[in-house]
Scaffold this motif. Structure first.
Motif, PDB file in Angstrom:
ATOM      1  N   ASP A  55       4.087  65.132 157.032  1.00  0.00           N
ATOM      2  CA  ASP A  55       5.113  66.174 157.152  1.00  0.00           C
ATOM      3  C   ASP A  55       6.529  65.616 157.277  1.00  0.00           C
ATOM      4  N   ASN A  56       6.708  64.340 157.037  1.00  0.00           N
ATOM      5  CA  ASN A  56       8.051  63.749 157.101  1.00  0.00           C
ATOM      6  C   ASN A  56       8.545  63.422 155.696  1.00  0.00           C
ATOM      7  N   ASP A  57       9.783  63.002 155.608  1.00  0.00           N
ATOM      8  CA  ASP A  57      10.376  62.611 154.328  1.00  0.00           C
ATOM      9  C   ASP A  57      10.209  61.108 154.168  1.00  0.00           C
ATOM     10  N   LEU A  58       9.322  60.703 153.268  1.00  0.00           N
ATOM     11  CA  LEU A  58       9.041  59.282 153.087  1.00  0.00           C
ATOM     12  C   LEU A  58      10.265  58.493 152.652  1.00  0.00           C
ATOM     13  N   ILE A  79       9.399  49.605 153.112  1.00  0.00           N
ATOM     14  CA  ILE A  79       8.119  50.156 153.546  1.00  0.00           C
ATOM     15  C   ILE A  79       8.366  51.611 153.925  1.00  0.00           C
ATOM     16  N   TYR A  80       7.694  52.504 153.210  1.00  0.00           N
ATOM     17  CA  TYR A  80       7.816  53.942 153.455  1.00  0.00           C
ATOM     18  C   TYR A  80       6.735  54.323 154.465  1.00  0.00           C
ATOM     19  N   ARG A  81       7.125  55.142 155.472  1.00  0.00           N
ATOM     20  CA  ARG A  81       6.193  55.506 156.528  1.00  0.00           C
ATOM     21  C   ARG A  81       5.835  56.982 156.431  1.00  0.00           C
ATOM     22  N   ALA A  82       4.541  57.269 156.245  1.00  0.00           N
ATOM     23  CA  ALA A  82       4.050  58.650 156.204  1.00  0.00           C
ATOM     24  C   ALA A  82       3.536  59.002 157.592  1.00  0.00           C
ATOM     25  N   ARG A  83       3.979  60.171 158.095  1.00  0.00           N
ATOM     26  CA  ARG A  83       3.578  60.612 159.436  1.00  0.00           C
ATOM     27  C   ARG A  83       3.214  62.090 159.411  1.00  0.00           C
ATOM     28  N   PRO A  88       1.195  58.108 162.744  1.00  0.00           N
ATOM     29  CA  PRO A  88       1.140  57.429 161.442  1.00  0.00           C
ATOM     30  C   PRO A  88      -0.048  57.885 160.601  1.00  0.00           C
ATOM     31  N   VAL A  89       0.235  58.116 159.328  1.00  0.00           N
ATOM     32  CA  VAL A  89      -0.791  58.497 158.356  1.00  0.00           C
ATOM     33  C   VAL A  89      -1.006  57.352 157.366  1.00  0.00           C
ATOM     34  N   ALA A  90       0.113  56.755 156.949  1.00  0.00           N
ATOM     35  CA  ALA A  90       0.044  55.653 155.988  1.00  0.00           C
ATOM     36  C   ALA A  90       1.369  54.917 155.973  1.00  0.00           C
ATOM     37  N   ALA A  91       1.300  53.694 155.497  1.00  0.00           N
ATOM     38  CA  ALA A  91       2.499  52.921 155.196  1.00  0.00           C
ATOM     39  C   ALA A  91       2.384  52.534 153.729  1.00  0.00           C
ATOM     40  N   VAL A  92       3.456  52.745 152.984  1.00  0.00           N
ATOM     41  CA  VAL A  92       3.456  52.375 151.570  1.00  0.00           C
ATOM     42  C   VAL A  92       4.441  51.224 151.409  1.00  0.00           C
ATOM     43  N   LEU A  93       3.902  50.064 151.107  1.00  0.00           N
ATOM     44  CA  LEU A  93       4.702  48.862 150.933  1.00  0.00           C
ATOM     45  C   LEU A  93       5.104  48.734 149.475  1.00  0.00           C
ATOM     46  N   ARG A  94       6.203  48.056 149.262  1.00  0.00           N
ATOM     47  CA  ARG A  94       6.694  47.833 147.902  1.00  0.00           C
ATOM     48  C   ARG A  94       6.795  46.316 147.651  1.00  0.00           C
ATOM     49  N   PRO A  95       5.633  45.622 147.701  1.00  0.00           N
ATOM     50  CA  PRO A  95       5.657  44.164 147.535  1.00  0.00           C
ATOM     51  C   PRO A  95       5.821  43.758 146.077  1.00  0.00           C
ATOM     52  N   ILE A  96       6.019  42.484 145.879  1.00  0.00           N
ATOM     53  CA  ILE A  96       6.168  41.921 144.544  1.00  0.00           C
ATOM     54  C   ILE A  96       5.160  40.791 144.393  1.00  0.00           C
TER      55      ILE A  96
END
Length: 152
Positions: A55-58, A79-83, A88-96
């Motif tokens: 319910d948050n803005d990632l 790192i985008y945090r979903a809550r 916490p629901v998920a963390a979306v990482l942007r690795p390379i």
């Protein structure tokens, strides 16, 4: 040696006008390009972590982390945090992945609070079409085989 003034002056005026036009176009389109980039990344984030689960803005609830050995870049990685309700629901990482055949491969990796992989998307690469891009074009679901696996 005499330099013809009129052609040089004409060329200088044309160059100045074209430079001004390019600068104007860049300033007029800057906000739209940024907005389109935000919409594009939001679409990819929502494909990994369904919007009904948070319910948050990632895009605004994110942090930048520097961990070259783990994230493949000496630059900060987002790192985008979903809550949901603050939990916490998920963390979306942007690795390379720095060692792609033709260059780095930029990923989105969604991880649940239990450390299990939710999903992976390749968002940018320079692999040869038809050869090195099998993860994208031939079997687009092969990354799904990693879902539910632990990061350890």
């Amino acid at each position: 040696m005499d330099i013809p003034v009129k052609p040089v002056l004409t060329l200088a005026i044309i160059a100045a006008v074209l430079t001004a036009v390019l600068a104007l176009v860049a300033s007029v389109t800057r906000e739209r390009i940024a907005s389109n980039e935000q919409a594009w990344i939001k679409q990819r984030l929502d494909a990994l972590v369904p919007p009904a689960t948070y319910d948050n803005d990632l895009l605004t609830d994110s942090i930048a982390v520097t961990a070259p050995d783990l994230l493949g870049s000496s630059q900060p990685v987002k790192i985008y945090r979903a809550r949901r309700n603050g939990a916490p629901v998920a963390a979306v990482l942007r690795p390379i992945a720095p060692d792609g055949y033709r260059g780095p491969i930029e990923l989105l990796v969604a991880v649940g609070p239990d450390g299990r992989l939710i999903g992976v998307q390749v968002i940018r690469h320079q692999e040869t079409p038809g050869l090195g891009d099998a993860f994208e074009s031939r079997d687009i679901h092969w990354l799904d085989h990693f879902r539910g696996r632990s990061l350890t």
